[in-house]
Write a protein that holds these residues in place. Structure first.
Motif, PDB file in Angstrom:
ATOM      1  N   LEU A 130      -9.575  12.478  46.214  1.00 54.61           N
ATOM      2  CA  LEU A 130      -9.443  11.026  46.165  1.00 54.61           C
ATOM      3  C   LEU A 130      -9.007  10.563  44.777  1.00 54.61           C
ATOM      4  O   LEU A 130      -8.125   9.710  44.645  1.00 54.61           O
ATOM      5  N   ALA A 131      -9.584  11.144  43.750  1.00 53.44           N
ATOM      6  CA  ALA A 131      -9.215  10.775  42.383  1.00 53.44           C
ATOM      7  C   ALA A 131      -7.754  11.138  42.105  1.00 53.44           C
ATOM      8  O   ALA A 131      -7.033  10.378  41.461  1.00 53.44           O
ATOM      9  N   GLY A 132      -7.307  12.276  42.609  1.00 47.32           N
ATOM     10  CA  GLY A 132      -5.906  12.648  42.451  1.00 47.32           C
ATOM     11  C   GLY A 132      -4.980  11.732  43.221  1.00 47.32           C
ATOM     12  O   GLY A 132      -3.921  11.336  42.742  1.00 47.32           O
ATOM     13  N   TYR A 133      -5.391  11.356  44.427  1.00 47.14           N
ATOM     14  CA  TYR A 133      -4.574  10.464  45.248  1.00 47.14           C
ATOM     15  C   TYR A 133      -4.471   9.074  44.636  1.00 47.14           C
ATOM     16  O   TYR A 133      -3.418   8.438  44.711  1.00 47.14           O
ATOM     17  N   LEU A 134      -5.520   8.610  44.019  1.00 47.32           N
ATOM     18  CA  LEU A 134      -5.507   7.285  43.415  1.00 47.32           C
ATOM     19  C   LEU A 134      -4.610   7.217  42.180  1.00 47.32           C
ATOM     20  O   LEU A 134      -4.276   6.122  41.715  1.00 47.32           O
ATOM     21  N   MET A 135      -4.195   8.356  41.677  1.00 49.90           N
ATOM     22  CA  MET A 135      -3.287   8.396  40.531  1.00 49.90           C
ATOM     23  C   MET A 135      -1.835   8.540  40.981  1.00 49.90           C
ATOM     24  O   MET A 135      -0.988   9.055  40.264  1.00 49.90           O
ATOM     25  N   TRP A 136      -1.499   8.048  42.171  1.00 46.73           N
ATOM     26  CA  TRP A 136      -0.181   8.251  42.753  1.00 46.73           C
ATOM     27  C   TRP A 136       0.931   7.631  41.913  1.00 46.73           C
ATOM     28  O   TRP A 136       2.034   8.168  41.864  1.00 46.73           O
ATOM     29  N   ARG A 137       0.653   6.540  41.229  1.00 44.80           N
ATOM     30  CA  ARG A 137       1.700   5.922  40.406  1.00 44.80           C
ATOM     31  C   ARG A 137       2.058   6.822  39.215  1.00 44.80           C
ATOM     32  O   ARG A 137       3.233   6.971  38.880  1.00 44.80           O
ATOM     33  N   VAL A 138       1.057   7.401  38.614  1.00 44.83           N
ATOM     34  CA  VAL A 138       1.292   8.310  37.483  1.00 44.83           C
ATOM     35  C   VAL A 138       2.047   9.547  37.966  1.00 44.83           C
ATOM     36  O   VAL A 138       3.003   9.997  37.322  1.00 44.83           O
ATOM     37  N   ILE A 139       1.625  10.087  39.102  1.00 46.36           N
ATOM     38  CA  ILE A 139       2.269  11.272  39.665  1.00 46.36           C
ATOM     39  C   ILE A 139       3.723  10.971  40.010  1.00 46.36           C
ATOM     40  O   ILE A 139       4.626  11.764  39.718  1.00 46.36           O
ATOM     41  N   LEU A 140       3.982   9.812  40.613  1.00 48.83           N
ATOM     42  CA  LEU A 140       5.342   9.423  40.960  1.00 48.83           C
ATOM     43  C   LEU A 140       6.213   9.272  39.712  1.00 48.83           C
ATOM     44  O   LEU A 140       7.352   9.745  39.673  1.00 48.83           O
TER      45      LEU A 140
ATOM     46  N   TYR B  53      -2.552  18.225  39.424  1.00 49.87           N
ATOM     47  CA  TYR B  53      -1.480  19.116  38.978  1.00 49.87           C
ATOM     48  C   TYR B  53      -0.601  19.615  40.117  1.00 49.87           C
ATOM     49  O   TYR B  53       0.626  19.594  39.989  1.00 49.87           O
ATOM     50  N   PRO B  54      -1.144  20.076  41.238  1.00 52.11           N
ATOM     51  CA  PRO B  54      -0.242  20.468  42.337  1.00 52.11           C
ATOM     52  C   PRO B  54       0.541  19.293  42.931  1.00 52.11           C
ATOM     53  O   PRO B  54       1.627  19.477  43.443  1.00 52.11           O
TER      54      PRO B  54
ATOM     55  N   VAL C 208      -4.791  21.024  31.426  1.00 50.46           N
ATOM     56  CA  VAL C 208      -6.055  21.315  32.107  1.00 50.46           C
ATOM     57  C   VAL C 208      -7.169  21.513  31.086  1.00 50.46           C
ATOM     58  O   VAL C 208      -8.290  21.042  31.272  1.00 50.46           O
ATOM     59  N   LYS C 209      -6.850  22.181  29.984  1.00 48.41           N
ATOM     60  CA  LYS C 209      -7.870  22.459  28.968  1.00 48.41           C
ATOM     61  C   LYS C 209      -8.230  21.235  28.136  1.00 48.41           C
ATOM     62  O   LYS C 209      -9.351  21.127  27.658  1.00 48.41           O
ATOM     63  N   ASN C 210      -7.279  20.320  27.950  1.00 49.83           N
ATOM     64  CA  ASN C 210      -7.499  19.222  27.011  1.00 49.83           C
ATOM     65  C   ASN C 210      -7.753  17.857  27.640  1.00 49.83           C
ATOM     66  O   ASN C 210      -8.234  16.960  26.961  1.00 49.83           O
ATOM     67  N   LEU C 211      -7.408  17.663  28.893  1.00 53.69           N
ATOM     68  CA  LEU C 211      -7.588  16.364  29.537  1.00 53.69           C
ATOM     69  C   LEU C 211      -8.565  16.472  30.694  1.00 53.69           C
ATOM     70  O   LEU C 211      -8.629  17.497  31.365  1.00 53.69           O
ATOM     71  N   SER C 212      -9.264  15.412  30.929  1.00 57.60           N
ATOM     72  CA  SER C 212     -10.202  15.371  32.047  1.00 57.60           C
ATOM     73  C   SER C 212      -9.529  14.694  33.237  1.00 57.60           C
ATOM     74  O   SER C 212      -9.770  13.528  33.525  1.00 57.60           O
ATOM     75  N   LEU C 213      -8.667  15.440  33.899  1.00 53.61           N
ATOM     76  CA  LEU C 213      -7.974  14.950  35.088  1.00 53.61           C
ATOM     77  C   LEU C 213      -8.449  15.739  36.295  1.00 53.61           C
ATOM     78  O   LEU C 213      -8.878  16.894  36.157  1.00 53.61           O
TER      79      LEU C 213
END
Length: 113
Positions: free
Chosen positions: A10-20, A109-110, A99-104
């Motif tokens: 859900l957290a990844g999906y909510l970042m759809w604008r950033v991913i796009l 990533y996929p 992955v090592k430096n950010l809390s995402l």
């Protein structure tokens, strides 16, 4: 375990604008100096499908109208599966510094690939 997975997805999906935005920027950078850009992929798929469809329709005595859609759909499915496996596995490897430096969320990533 499933609650954590659902929260991450859900957290990844909510970042759809950033991913796009990141995906669009990556595509523009990848095909910046080409004349046709990502259209080359479509042209290659069309040429391969038509070439094999015409050859196989003659060899196997199958109507062209029947075999061309099947070959094209088969190519599309194969390209989707192979690209998903290769790019999905490389997405985490390529983003190791992030992955090592950010809390995402890990699902972020996929989704970029």
């Amino acid at each position: 375990m499933f609650k954590t997975l659902n929260k991450d997805l859900l957290a990844g999906y909510l970042m759809w604008r950033v991913i796009l935005f990141i995906s669009w920027t990556d595509l523009r950078a990848k095909y910046r100096r080409t004349l046709l850009g990502p259209l080359w992929i479509v042209i290659g798929l069309a040429a391969g499908s038509i070439g094999l469809g015409l050859l196989w329709s003659v060899l196997w005595d199958i109507p062209k109208e029947e075999i061309l859609p099947r070959i094209t759909i088969g190519f599309l499915v194969w390209i989707f599966i192979s690209t998903s496996i290769v790019e999905g596995s490389n997405s985490i490897i390529g983003a190791d510094a992030l992955v090592k430096n950010l809390s995402l969320p890990i699902s972020f990533y996929p989704m970029l690939s």
